[in-house]
Design an enzyme around this catalytic site. Structure first.
Site, short mmCIF file in Angstrom:
data_model
loop_
_atom_site.label_atom_id
_atom_site.label_comp_id
_atom_site.label_asym_id
_atom_site.label_seq_id
_atom_site.Cartn_x
_atom_site.Cartn_y
_atom_site.Cartn_z
CE1 TYR A 137 34.10 49.41 48.71
CE2 TYR A 137 35.79 48.18 47.55
CZ TYR A 137 34.60 48.20 48.25
OH TYR A 137 33.90 47.06 48.48
CG HIS B 206 40.95 48.44 46.83
ND1 HIS B 206 40.52 48.36 45.51
CD2 HIS B 206 40.07 47.67 47.55
CE1 HIS B 206 39.45 47.58 45.45
NE2 HIS B 206 39.16 47.15 46.66
CG HIS C 129 36.27 46.28 43.39
ND1 HIS C 129 36.67 45.23 44.16
CD2 HIS C 129 36.46 45.91 42.09
CE1 HIS C 129 37.08 44.24 43.36
NE2 HIS C 129 36.96 44.63 42.10
#
Length: 362
Positions: free
Chosen positions: A176, A171, A174
């Site tokens: 993060y 990931h 977004h």
């Protein structure tokens, strides 16, 4: 023959029966101590007809919760819980990848015994109107600490492998932690992890290399979201970012790139997809507001190899069959998106109830 949503797809080492991918979506249904349970197993098994399920963002380190009842992959109970999910999906004929992440400055101290979050910076997220999270200024990671972050990801990836996942998705989107290093509106470092794009991507690529070491490149994917502003983040040159990342994952033979768009048909988002396609020959997954027709069109034109659907899967566990029959889609109750229990999670009916070997709920 034109490629369609129902054409099979070779995604690295995985053979997918269709090109409909379920997006990773946080639903806050984990049991205490961030352990996946039977409820989550049933949810994912219900949706196993997707070509690939990408399970929700899952933390690789303790005391980094961003949502409360979000799952982890850093201890033995969590491994066992996720194994229950994987086994249920496999029993229903599906394939499932785990999205691993560290929220960085998006971790909420109120959910983590007051522990201060960490980031590439010491600046807190500026929340938009209506966002009621209680965030805190993060602690800037020291250069000597970054190796431990990589080690946390490595342990999480090894745990995901032990749980039986078919693949993993890193990931990097977004806002993060990996994205906090990657995009320059947040990364204000002046050391080897800041400044140039090569430096800002260094942590992301180190984690990607660990994933390849554990799973093999044919079972590793990456998600980025260069134009998505969630968690107060942006980049001054998203085109250059996509080109560099695409070139680096091409060099590593990564199985797939999950390009998360704010809106897939926005001109600048289309430009980023074209850049990714030019520099990366692996499987390009695209996500951001697709319906049946727009997804089919981008597959037929070659602008994507697979389409990632999020919201349509919420209330349509049999989305693949509904698309195949061109049946109406059920609409989700968004008030139940993050509430505990089965309502709004496993109680959306299929057109024709499937026989699934589902875990019993206590």
């Amino acid at each position: 023959m034109s490629t369609s949503l129902f054409s099979p797809l070779q995604l690295g080492d995985l053979h997918l029966p269709n090109r409909i991918v379920m997006a990773p979506m946080t639903r806050t249904r984990a049991e205490p101590d961030h352990v996946p349970g039977a409820l989550m197993a049933r949810h994912y098994a219900q949706r196993a007809s997707a070509g690939l399920l990408i399970a929700e963002a899952t933390a690789v380190a303790p005391q980094t919760s961003a949502f409360g009842a979000d799952p982890g992959i850093y201890d033995a109970a969590q491994i066992a819980g996720w194994r229950q999910v994987v086994d249920a999906v496999h029993a229903a004929g599906g394939r499932i990848a785990l999205q691993v992440f560290h929220p960085g400055r998006a971790a909420l101290p109120g959910l983590n015994d007051g522990v201060q979050p960490v980031s590439s910076t010491d600046r807190a997220i500026r929340l938009p109107a209506g966002d009621d999270r209680v965030v805190a200024a993060p602690r800037r990671l020291a250069l000597a600490e970054i190796g431990e972050v990589v080690a946390q990801f490595r342990r999480g990836l090894e745990n995901a492998h032990s749980a039986g996942f078919d693949a993993v998705e890193i990931h990097g989107a977004h806002g993060y932690l990996l994205d906090q290093f990657l995009r320059d509106s947040v990364n204000d470092r002046t050391d080897a992890y800041g400044g140039s794009l090569e430096n800002r991507a260094r942590l992301l690529l180190a984690v990607l290399d660990e994933a390849i070491a554990v799973f093999g490149s044919g079972r590793v994917g990456l998600r980025i979201s260069p134009l998505v502003a969630y968690n107060d983040i942006s980049d001054s040159n998203p085109r250059a970012l996509v080109q560099y990342v695409a070139q680096e994952i091409e060099r590593r033979a990564v199985a797939f790139l999950d390009l998360r768009h704010e809106r897939h048909d926005a001109p600048e988002e289309e430009a980023l997809a074209d850049i990714a396609r030019l520099h990366y020959r692996g499987v390009l997954l695209r996500n951001g507001g697709y319906d049946h027709d727009s997804g089919a069109a981008d597959l037929a034109s070659g602008r994507a190899d697979g389409i990632v659907y999020g919201k349509p899967f919420l209330a349509n566990p049999d989305l693949v069959e509904r698309f195949r029959k061109r049946a109406p889609l059920a609409q989700p109750d968004f008030s139940l998106l993050y509430t505990p229990g089965p309502r709004g999670y496993i109680d959306y009916p299929a057109l024709e109830p499937a026989v699934i070997d589902e875990p019993a709920l206590a």
